[in-house]
Write a protein that holds these residues in place. Structure first.
Motif: not given
Length: 173
Positions: A61-62, A91-93, A148-150, A155-157
C-alpha cells in the motif's frame, strides 16, 4: 529521681542497646516482581512482532501511494499508469488471477466492491483512457486524489471480496 548508673543497679548492667534490623536489600526480587518483568518483556516482544507484521502487510500500500505520487500528471498514458498502479496494489493483497484479467466495466465494478462508498468519479475518469483528448490538469489531479483515496480506504484487502464465480457473473452482465 536521680539517674541510676549500671554500677548502682546491677539489673541495668545486663541490658544492651537497641539494635536496628538489617536494611532490606533490592536483591533477590520478590516473585511478584519477576512475574511483572516477564509479562512486560513478553508483551513488548509481542507488540514489536505485531507492528513488524503490520508494517510488512502495508508495504504494498505504501509503495503504491509513493508510485502514484511520482506519476507525471501530463503523461499521455496517465490514466493507464494509474490503473496499473491500482491493479498492482490490488494483486499484492489478493489472488493474481482475480484481478489481472479485469478491464473496463468489470475492473470498475471490482474497484467499487472493495470500498464502502463506491468511487464513481474514479471509475468515470478511468473510463476516459481511450479518449482522443488527454485529461485536463484538473481531471488528472482529481483522478490522482480519487486513486489515493481508494488505495487508503480499500487496502489492505482483508479477504478477496470477489470470487472467480462472482467475476464471471460480473463479466456476463
Amino acid at each position: 529521681m536521680a539517674l541510676q548508673t549500671p554500677a548502682a543497679n546491677p539489673a541495668l548492667a545486663s541490658l544492651q542497646d537497641i539494635q536496628t534490623p538489617v536494611e532490606i536489600g533490592l536483591w533477590p526480587i520478590a516473585y511478584g516482581y519477576w512475574i511483572l518483568i516477564v509479562i512486560a518483556f513478553v508483551s513488548s516482544i509481542a507488540i514489536l512482532v505485531y507492528l513488524n507484521k503490520r508494517r510488512k502487510h502495508n508495504a504494498a500500500k505504501r509503495a503504491a501511494l509513493v508510485e502514484l505520487a511520482e506519476l507525471d500528471l501530463k503523461a499521455a498514458n496517465y490514466i493507464a499508469n494509474v490503473s496499473a498502479v491500482l491493479k498492482r496494489a490490488a494483486m499484492s493483497y489478493c489472488q493474481r488471477d482475480l484481478v489481472a484479467s479485469l478491464s473496463g466495466s468489470a475492473w470498475h465494478k471490482w474497484l467499487s466492491q472493495q470500498v464502502k462508498q463506491p468511487p464513481t468519479e474514479l471509475c468515470e475518469l478511468l473510463s476516459l483512457s481511450f479518449q482522443r483528448e488527454p485529461l485536463t490538469e484538473s481531471q488528472a489531479i482529481t483522478l490522482k486524489q480519487c486513486a489515493e483515496q481508494w488505495l487508503k480506504n480499500a487496502l489492505p484487502l482483508s479477504t478477496p471480496k470477489t470470487t472467480s464465480i462472482g467475476l464471471s457473473n460480473m463479466e456476463a452482465k
